[in-house]
Design a protein around this motif. Structure first.
Motif, PDB file in Angstrom:
ATOM      1  N   GLY A 107      34.079  38.575  34.475  1.00  0.00           N
ATOM      2  CA  GLY A 107      33.602  39.924  34.713  1.00  0.00           C
ATOM      3  C   GLY A 107      34.733  40.861  35.080  1.00  0.00           C
ATOM      4  N   ALA A 108      34.683  42.077  34.554  1.00  0.00           N
ATOM      5  CA  ALA A 108      35.708  43.080  34.842  1.00  0.00           C
ATOM      6  C   ALA A 108      35.100  44.220  35.647  1.00  0.00           C
ATOM      7  CB  ALA A 108      36.301  43.624  33.548  1.00  0.00           C
ATOM      8  N   SER A 109      35.726  44.563  36.769  1.00  0.00           N
ATOM      9  CA  SER A 109      35.304  45.682  37.616  1.00  0.00           C
ATOM     10  C   SER A 109      33.870  45.465  38.103  1.00  0.00           C
ATOM     11  CB  SER A 109      35.480  46.991  36.846  1.00  0.00           C
ATOM     12  OG  SER A 109      35.381  48.097  37.701  1.00  0.00           O
ATOM     13  N   MET A 110      32.920  46.349  37.761  1.00  0.00           N
ATOM     14  CA  MET A 110      31.530  46.082  38.111  1.00  0.00           C
ATOM     15  C   MET A 110      31.079  44.745  37.545  1.00  0.00           C
ATOM     16  SD  MET A 110      28.025  48.080  36.997  1.00  0.00           S
ATOM     17  CE  MET A 110      28.126  47.362  35.344  1.00  0.00           C
ATOM     18  N   GLY A 111      31.582  44.387  36.371  1.00  0.00           N
ATOM     19  CA  GLY A 111      31.230  43.095  35.785  1.00  0.00           C
ATOM     20  C   GLY A 111      31.660  41.937  36.662  1.00  0.00           C
ATOM     21  N   GLY A 112      32.776  42.093  37.378  1.00  0.00           N
ATOM     22  CA  GLY A 112      33.187  41.072  38.326  1.00  0.00           C
ATOM     23  C   GLY A 112      32.211  40.964  39.485  1.00  0.00           C
ATOM     24  N   MET A 113      31.670  42.100  39.908  1.00  0.00           N
ATOM     25  CA  MET A 113      30.666  42.104  40.981  1.00  0.00           C
ATOM     26  C   MET A 113      29.391  41.402  40.518  1.00  0.00           C
ATOM     27  SD  MET A 113      31.155  46.040  42.223  1.00  0.00           S
ATOM     28  CE  MET A 113      32.802  46.748  42.318  1.00  0.00           C
ATOM     29  N   VAL A 114      28.987  41.672  39.285  1.00  0.00           N
ATOM     30  CA  VAL A 114      27.803  41.007  38.734  1.00  0.00           C
ATOM     31  C   VAL A 114      28.062  39.508  38.608  1.00  0.00           C
ATOM     32  CG1 VAL A 114      26.276  40.834  36.719  1.00  0.00           C
ATOM     33  CG2 VAL A 114      27.009  43.084  37.530  1.00  0.00           C
ATOM     34  N   ALA A 115      29.264  39.141  38.149  1.00  0.00           N
ATOM     35  CA  ALA A 115      29.606  37.727  38.012  1.00  0.00           C
ATOM     36  C   ALA A 115      29.591  37.029  39.369  1.00  0.00           C
ATOM     37  CB  ALA A 115      30.975  37.589  37.352  1.00  0.00           C
ATOM     38  N   ARG A 127      30.041  27.696  35.436  1.00  0.00           N
ATOM     39  CA  ARG A 127      31.025  26.604  35.378  1.00  0.00           C
ATOM     40  C   ARG A 127      32.350  27.037  35.999  1.00  0.00           C
ATOM     41  NH1 ARG A 127      30.508  23.838  29.338  1.00  0.00           N
ATOM     42  NH2 ARG A 127      28.227  23.971  29.167  1.00  0.00           N
ATOM     43  N   SER A 128      32.728  28.273  35.727  1.00  0.00           N
ATOM     44  CA  SER A 128      33.914  28.854  36.352  1.00  0.00           C
ATOM     45  C   SER A 128      33.700  30.353  36.424  1.00  0.00           C
ATOM     46  CB  SER A 128      35.191  28.523  35.565  1.00  0.00           C
ATOM     47  OG  SER A 128      35.232  29.237  34.339  1.00  0.00           O
ATOM     48  N   LEU A 129      34.394  30.973  37.364  1.00  0.00           N
ATOM     49  CA  LEU A 129      34.250  32.399  37.614  1.00  0.00           C
ATOM     50  C   LEU A 129      35.616  33.062  37.525  1.00  0.00           C
ATOM     51  CD1 LEU A 129      32.814  34.974  38.727  1.00  0.00           C
ATOM     52  CD2 LEU A 129      33.208  34.060  41.028  1.00  0.00           C
ATOM     53  N   THR A 130      35.731  34.047  36.645  1.00  0.00           N
ATOM     54  CA  THR A 130      36.936  34.869  36.584  1.00  0.00           C
ATOM     55  C   THR A 130      36.555  36.292  36.943  1.00  0.00           C
ATOM     56  OG1 THR A 130      37.947  33.488  34.860  1.00  0.00           O
ATOM     57  CG2 THR A 130      38.819  35.720  35.149  1.00  0.00           C
ATOM     58  N   SER A 131      37.124  36.780  38.041  1.00  0.00           N
ATOM     59  CA  SER A 131      36.839  38.120  38.547  1.00  0.00           C
ATOM     60  C   SER A 131      38.075  38.985  38.327  1.00  0.00           C
ATOM     61  CB  SER A 131      36.479  38.046  40.036  1.00  0.00           C
ATOM     62  OG  SER A 131      36.168  39.313  40.564  1.00  0.00           O
ATOM     63  N   ILE A 132      37.940  39.992  37.470  1.00  0.00           N
ATOM     64  CA  ILE A 132      39.071  40.844  37.090  1.00  0.00           C
ATOM     65  C   ILE A 132      38.888  42.234  37.690  1.00  0.00           C
ATOM     66  CG2 ILE A 132      40.394  41.797  35.171  1.00  0.00           C
ATOM     67  CD1 ILE A 132      39.266  39.586  33.385  1.00  0.00           C
ATOM     68  N   MET A 133      39.936  42.723  38.352  1.00  0.00           N
ATOM     69  CA  MET A 133      39.972  44.063  38.965  1.00  0.00           C
ATOM     70  C   MET A 133      38.652  44.415  39.668  1.00  0.00           C
ATOM     71  SD  MET A 133      40.383  46.397  35.516  1.00  0.00           S
ATOM     72  CE  MET A 133      39.182  46.384  34.176  1.00  0.00           C
ATOM     73  N   SER A 134      38.188  43.463  40.491  1.00  0.00           N
ATOM     74  CA  SER A 134      36.921  43.626  41.183  1.00  0.00           C
ATOM     75  C   SER A 134      37.104  43.382  42.678  1.00  0.00           C
ATOM     76  CB  SER A 134      35.874  42.682  40.575  1.00  0.00           C
ATOM     77  OG  SER A 134      34.576  43.039  40.993  1.00  0.00           O
ATOM     78  N   THR A 135      36.000  43.279  43.409  1.00  0.00           N
ATOM     79  CA  THR A 135      36.056  43.192  44.859  1.00  0.00           C
ATOM     80  C   THR A 135      34.737  42.650  45.398  1.00  0.00           C
ATOM     81  OG1 THR A 135      36.437  44.488  46.891  1.00  0.00           O
ATOM     82  CG2 THR A 135      35.228  45.580  45.134  1.00  0.00           C
ATOM     83  N   PRO A 136      34.748  42.019  46.573  1.00  0.00           N
ATOM     84  CA  PRO A 136      33.482  41.626  47.189  1.00  0.00           C
ATOM     85  C   PRO A 136      32.840  42.768  47.972  1.00  0.00           C
ATOM     86  CG  PRO A 136      35.302  40.822  48.500  1.00  0.00           C
ATOM     87  CD  PRO A 136      35.914  41.486  47.304  1.00  0.00           C
TER      88      PRO A 136
END
Length: 284
Positions: A107-115, A127-136
């Motif tokens: 997920g990228a940005s908001m997509g990282g938040m959704v992921a 299976r694995s999580l890739t968080s790109i340019m995102s934040t908790p």
């Protein structure tokens, strides 16, 4: 292709065969923002890649509810049309359509938040999580004044303005260390406008982001293999967001790139793909 999940139509595309990998795009961006050349690199590394339009974007369902950001920020729960949890449920429903019991999720940005939200809600499916340019949490990674100004600039009134607005936004939030690609920016912005231009949809997505709780403590409970990618020069979700994500997820690997802002520079694609592939190969 299209599927219906809990009354929401989700438009999606499938590329290649191999390890299932799902791409989730960010705020106000359609699935066409995942460049097909980038997808091709992932396919060449043994992935079956799916990209899709989040709800309120592109050819997926646009929610017929008011987009009142001020009311939502004021604490009016009725002004929150949907949540990141709802968007994560859309993603899980798409996986059901694909016949994927689990997948590698990027997920990228908001997509990282959704992921991140999907991994918390249904860890067995990730299976694995890739968080790109995102934040908790937006609280740990506040945007610069210039970046927020660009994000909140007036919507376009026609196709030419949509392309010009994209240039103006990415001049502010893009990567200062890498050349802007005018043809690519114009192509994505123009194609997105032609598919469906709905600024209110982006505002409703922003409401979902800004009304979301801090995920930090819950992320500490994850056991999913994770990769965090962030730019050292990101003015929209500033670098502490990547650090906080990696610190929260046990065992997560953090990759930071000098000169990278809030976009995905083409010159870094091979490094992104290599890191994602190492993660998906290791995670199985």
């Amino acid at each position: 292709m299209r599927t219906t999940v809990h009354g929401i139509d989700i438009e999606y595309e499938v590329f290649g065969t191999g390890r299932p990998l799902l791409l989730i795009m960010g705020l106000g961006m359609q699935m066409v923002a995942w460049d097909e050349e980038f997808i091709g690199l992932l396919v060449a590394e043994g992935h079956q890649v799916v990209r899709f339009d989040n709800r309120d974007m592109g050819l997926s369902t646009h929610v017929d509810e008011p987009a009142d950001l001020l009311a939502a920020l004021g604490g009016d729960a009725a002004a929150v049309p949907y949540t990141l949890e709802d968007m994560a449920a859309d993603t899980a429903g798409l996986m059901d359509t694909l016949g994927w019991a689990s997948a590698h999720v990027v997920g990228a940005s908001m997509g990282g938040m959704v992921a991140q939200t999907l991994a918390l809600a249904a860890p067995a499916r990730v299976r694995s999580l890739t968080s790109i340019m995102s934040t908790p949490s937006l609280a740990v990674s506040p945007a610069t004044e210039a970046a927020m100004g660009a994000l909140m600039s007036p919507p376009a009134r026609n196709r030419d303005e949509a392309v010009q607005r994209a240039f103006e936004v990415f001049r502010v939030i893009g990567s200062p260390g890498y050349p802007i690609e005018p043809d690519r920016v114009a192509a994505v912005a123009g194609t997105s406008y032609d598919r469906c231009y709905d600024p209110a949809g982006a505002t409703r997505q922003l409401i979902a982001i800004m009304s979301a709780p801090d995920r930090t403590e819950r992320l500490r409970e994850l056991s999913v293999p994770a990769l965090v990618i962030h730019g050292d020069d990101d003015p929209l979700i500033t670098p502490p967001g990547g650090v906080a994500t990696a610190d929260a997820i046990p065992g997560a690997k953090l990759l930071t790139f000098p000169g990278m802002g809030h976009d995905l520079p083409r010159l870094l694609w091979p490094e992104f793909v290599a890191a994602i592939t190492e993660l998906t190969s290791r995670a199985g």
